[in-house]
Design a protein around this motif. Structure first.
Motif, PDB file in Angstrom:
ATOM      1  N   ALA A 167     116.336  66.196  56.646  1.00  0.00           N
ATOM      2  CA  ALA A 167     116.431  67.268  57.640  1.00  0.00           C
ATOM      3  C   ALA A 167     116.010  68.611  57.053  1.00  0.00           C
ATOM      4  CB  ALA A 167     117.860  67.343  58.175  1.00  0.00           C
ATOM      5  N   GLN A 168     116.333  68.853  55.767  1.00  0.00           N
ATOM      6  CA  GLN A 168     115.940  70.100  55.120  1.00  0.00           C
ATOM      7  C   GLN A 168     114.418  70.210  55.017  1.00  0.00           C
ATOM      8  OE1 GLN A 168     118.192  69.653  51.479  1.00  0.00           O
ATOM      9  NE2 GLN A 168     119.681  71.231  52.092  1.00  0.00           N
ATOM     10  N   VAL A 169     113.779  69.124  54.625  1.00  0.00           N
ATOM     11  CA  VAL A 169     112.321  69.136  54.505  1.00  0.00           C
ATOM     12  C   VAL A 169     111.680  69.444  55.850  1.00  0.00           C
ATOM     13  CG1 VAL A 169     110.298  67.686  54.047  1.00  0.00           C
ATOM     14  CG2 VAL A 169     112.267  67.610  52.495  1.00  0.00           C
ATOM     15  N   GLU A 170     112.227  68.868  56.912  1.00  0.00           N
ATOM     16  CA  GLU A 170     111.674  69.108  58.241  1.00  0.00           C
ATOM     17  C   GLU A 170     111.946  70.546  58.699  1.00  0.00           C
ATOM     18  OE1 GLU A 170     111.961  67.229  62.772  1.00  0.00           O
ATOM     19  OE2 GLU A 170     112.945  66.231  61.082  1.00  0.00           O
ATOM     20  N   ARG A 171     113.148  71.056  58.424  1.00  0.00           N
ATOM     21  CA  ARG A 171     113.517  72.390  58.891  1.00  0.00           C
ATOM     22  C   ARG A 171     112.755  73.494  58.153  1.00  0.00           C
ATOM     23  NH1 ARG A 171     118.374  75.227  60.981  1.00  0.00           N
ATOM     24  NH2 ARG A 171     119.201  73.172  61.485  1.00  0.00           N
ATOM     25  N   TYR A 172     112.571  73.355  56.823  1.00  0.00           N
ATOM     26  CA  TYR A 172     112.031  74.447  56.013  1.00  0.00           C
ATOM     27  C   TYR A 172     110.561  74.278  55.634  1.00  0.00           C
ATOM     28  CZ  TYR A 172     116.975  75.623  55.378  1.00  0.00           C
ATOM     29  OH  TYR A 172     118.298  75.950  55.593  1.00  0.00           O
ATOM     30  N   THR A 175     108.948  77.546  55.942  1.00  0.00           N
ATOM     31  CA  THR A 175     109.808  78.694  55.682  1.00  0.00           C
ATOM     32  C   THR A 175     109.457  79.325  54.341  1.00  0.00           C
ATOM     33  OG1 THR A 175     111.595  77.690  56.943  1.00  0.00           O
ATOM     34  CG2 THR A 175     112.192  79.478  55.430  1.00  0.00           C
ATOM     35  N   GLU A 176     109.290  80.651  54.353  1.00  0.00           N
ATOM     36  CA  GLU A 176     108.917  81.370  53.148  1.00  0.00           C
ATOM     37  C   GLU A 176     110.153  81.727  52.329  1.00  0.00           C
ATOM     38  OE1 GLU A 176     107.098  85.452  53.237  1.00  0.00           O
ATOM     39  OE2 GLU A 176     105.291  84.300  52.711  1.00  0.00           O
ATOM     40  N   TYR A 177     110.009  81.636  51.027  1.00  0.00           N
ATOM     41  CA  TYR A 177     111.102  81.952  50.098  1.00  0.00           C
ATOM     42  C   TYR A 177     110.609  83.002  49.103  1.00  0.00           C
ATOM     43  CZ  TYR A 177     114.109  81.387  45.983  1.00  0.00           C
ATOM     44  OH  TYR A 177     114.923  81.609  44.906  1.00  0.00           O
ATOM     45  N   GLU A 178     111.473  83.972  48.784  1.00  0.00           N
ATOM     46  CA  GLU A 178     111.131  85.002  47.799  1.00  0.00           C
ATOM     47  C   GLU A 178     112.075  84.889  46.610  1.00  0.00           C
ATOM     48  OE1 GLU A 178     110.718  89.888  47.355  1.00  0.00           O
ATOM     49  OE2 GLU A 178     111.025  88.964  49.328  1.00  0.00           O
ATOM     50  N   SER A 185     106.755  82.028  48.324  1.00  0.00           N
ATOM     51  CA  SER A 185     106.193  80.678  48.394  1.00  0.00           C
ATOM     52  C   SER A 185     106.881  79.909  49.504  1.00  0.00           C
ATOM     53  CB  SER A 185     106.375  79.943  47.055  1.00  0.00           C
ATOM     54  OG  SER A 185     107.753  79.784  46.759  1.00  0.00           O
ATOM     55  N   LYS A 186     106.377  78.704  49.765  1.00  0.00           N
ATOM     56  CA  LYS A 186     107.005  77.787  50.711  1.00  0.00           C
ATOM     57  C   LYS A 186     107.369  76.525  49.928  1.00  0.00           C
ATOM     58  CE  LYS A 186     104.437  79.603  54.669  1.00  0.00           C
ATOM     59  NZ  LYS A 186     103.466  79.311  55.765  1.00  0.00           N
ATOM     60  N   PRO A 187     108.515  76.572  49.248  1.00  0.00           N
ATOM     61  CA  PRO A 187     108.831  75.536  48.265  1.00  0.00           C
ATOM     62  C   PRO A 187     109.373  74.225  48.815  1.00  0.00           C
ATOM     63  CG  PRO A 187     110.584  77.137  48.335  1.00  0.00           C
ATOM     64  CD  PRO A 187     109.535  77.628  49.285  1.00  0.00           C
ATOM     65  N   VAL A 188     109.944  74.238  50.029  1.00  0.00           N
ATOM     66  CA  VAL A 188     110.552  73.009  50.546  1.00  0.00           C
ATOM     67  C   VAL A 188     109.501  72.231  51.311  1.00  0.00           C
ATOM     68  CG1 VAL A 188     112.421  72.026  51.914  1.00  0.00           C
ATOM     69  CG2 VAL A 188     112.777  74.193  50.698  1.00  0.00           C
ATOM     70  N   VAL A 189     108.913  71.278  50.618  1.00  0.00           N
ATOM     71  CA  VAL A 189     107.853  70.445  51.184  1.00  0.00           C
ATOM     72  C   VAL A 189     108.174  68.984  50.905  1.00  0.00           C
ATOM     73  CG1 VAL A 189     106.099  72.244  50.938  1.00  0.00           C
ATOM     74  CG2 VAL A 189     106.509  70.653  49.048  1.00  0.00           C
ATOM     75  N   GLY A 190     107.391  68.100  51.486  1.00  0.00           N
ATOM     76  CA  GLY A 190     107.628  66.668  51.307  1.00  0.00           C
ATOM     77  C   GLY A 190     107.072  66.137  50.007  1.00  0.00           C
ATOM     78  N   ASP A 191     107.335  66.812  48.910  1.00  0.00           N
ATOM     79  CA  ASP A 191     106.826  66.405  47.605  1.00  0.00           C
ATOM     80  C   ASP A 191     107.968  66.485  46.596  1.00  0.00           C
ATOM     81  OD1 ASP A 191     104.339  65.979  45.755  1.00  0.00           O
ATOM     82  OD2 ASP A 191     105.493  67.598  44.819  1.00  0.00           O
ATOM     83  N   VAL A 192     108.260  65.380  45.947  1.00  0.00           N
ATOM     84  CA  VAL A 192     109.419  65.313  45.065  1.00  0.00           C
ATOM     85  C   VAL A 192     109.262  66.242  43.858  1.00  0.00           C
ATOM     86  CG1 VAL A 192     110.762  63.814  43.542  1.00  0.00           C
ATOM     87  CG2 VAL A 192     110.049  62.988  45.793  1.00  0.00           C
ATOM     88  N   GLU A 193     108.058  66.333  43.311  1.00  0.00           N
ATOM     89  CA  GLU A 193     107.866  67.215  42.158  1.00  0.00           C
ATOM     90  C   GLU A 193     108.143  68.676  42.540  1.00  0.00           C
ATOM     91  OE1 GLU A 193     104.466  68.549  38.871  1.00  0.00           O
ATOM     92  OE2 GLU A 193     104.017  67.004  40.383  1.00  0.00           O
TER      93      GLU A 193
END
Length: 342
Positions: A167-172, A175-178, A185-193
């Motif tokens: 749900a977090q991956v889908e929601r964010y 979403t931009e993070y500082e 950046s937009k760090p919450v993506v569907g990539d484990v690394e």
């Protein structure tokens, strides 16, 4: 709803050389005093800490040594700061655990009277954490809008954790993070690394956080008197620190990682010592051989240098002669010697 103030409420924040309350110092303090009539008074002081500001701290708050080199020390400002706060209650973010103890440490060090008795302390972070709980149950409710069935059973909690991440991956996803340095950046993506990097921002070496990596990937001590120093630098100046940690009450994984660093450091020091030795060239002459000594034989008798006669380590014996018969002359000599007549 407005705050109902019976006396001023002083919101304040500190920027410091570090987070060790006993050893670190304030480099900036800002106070906004909210009065009961709704008016505000604002004061900000830069402070010369008297010790170098570590680069890691400067990167966070943007204050470097050159920015405070001409500022006053806290003992010169303490009375003014205490007078400005006056009898106000105190408020801050994480202030109960850090800002208030740090401020009091500076007041006491400077000999400034500042009494905490009969004041109220409002920690905004505690309101946030208690009202927006950071439990798995709260996260599941927030992200998935469901309640955990059989909460605290291993499988139910595990499944809830999996669903929260999805749900977090889908929601964010957009979403931009500082970060603390202002990088966006937009760090919450569907990539484990990518998720690994984002969920390990402190870059711990040992998970317990006793050691962390710096930007160059070097291990730093993250606690105590050596906080912020490279582990290898600490081993150089205080080799016994390794034994202290290995014998101390630290997690086994922390000790394992420290042991790995120590082995690498030891190998490096051994290589440096080897390189410092003068190289031996192939032209080095062989050591001079002593002339062979003649074999000793017992054929020739040893002689005593004092007596110049054969010496065979035997006790000296006087040569025996045959006894002479007693005559009159001998009797007279004995009589004369002992004063007796015959």
């Amino acid at each position: 709803m407005k705050l109902n103030l019976k006396r001023p409420l002083a919101f304040f924040d500190l920027e410091t050389t570090g987070v060790n309350i006993g050893a670190d110092r304030i480099v900036e303090i800002s106070v906004i005093k909210l009065n009961p009539d709704g008016s505000e008074e604002v004061m900000t002081w830069r402070v010369q800490p008297g010790i170098p500001i570590p680069l890691e701290s400067s990167i966070v708050h943007g204050i470097y040594d050159e920015h405070v080199k001409d500022e006053k020390r806290f003992h010169e400002l303490g009375e003014h700061i205490a007078a400005f706060i006056g009898d106000s209650d105190l408020a801050g973010y994480n202030s109960n655990k850090f800002d208030i103890p740090m401020l009091m440490e500076e007041f006491l060090r400077a000999g400034v009277m500042f009494d905490l008795e009969n004041r109220y302390f409002v920690d905004v972070q505690n309101i946030f954490h208690q009202m927006e709980q950071r439990t798995l149950r709260a996260a599941y409710k927030f992200y998935c809008e469901k309640d955990i069935i059989n909460a605290h059973s291993a499988e139910a909690d595990t499944r809830a954790t999996m669903e929260v991440l999805l749900a977090q991956v889908e929601r964010y996803v957009d979403t931009e993070y500082e970060d603390k340095k202002g990088n966006r950046s937009k760090p919450v993506v569907g990539d484990v690394e990518a998720l690994h990097k984002f969920t390990n921002l402190s870059r711990p070496v040992d998970f317990a956080g006793r050691m962390v990596y710096n930007e160059e990937g070097e291990e730093l001590i993250n606690f105590g008197k050596h906080k912020g120093k490279r582990v290898e630098d600490v081993l150089n100046v205080e080799p016994s620190y390794y034994s202290w940690m290995m014998q101390g009450d630290f997690p086994l994984y922390t000790k394992r990682k420290l042991e790995e660093i120590h082995k690498r450091w030891s190998a490096k020091k051994a290589a440096e010592r080897q390189a410092a030795k003068p190289a031996q060239t192939a032209t080095t002459t062989a050591p001079k051989q002593d002339a062979p000594k003649p074999a000793f034989t017992n054929n020739a008798p040893k002689t005593s240098p004092q007596l110049n006669r054969p010496y065979n380590n035997q006790p000296f014996k006087k040569k025996e002669e045959p006894a002479k018969p007693v005559d009159d002359d001998m009797l007279k000599q004995l009589a004369s010697k002992f004063g007796k007549g015959l």
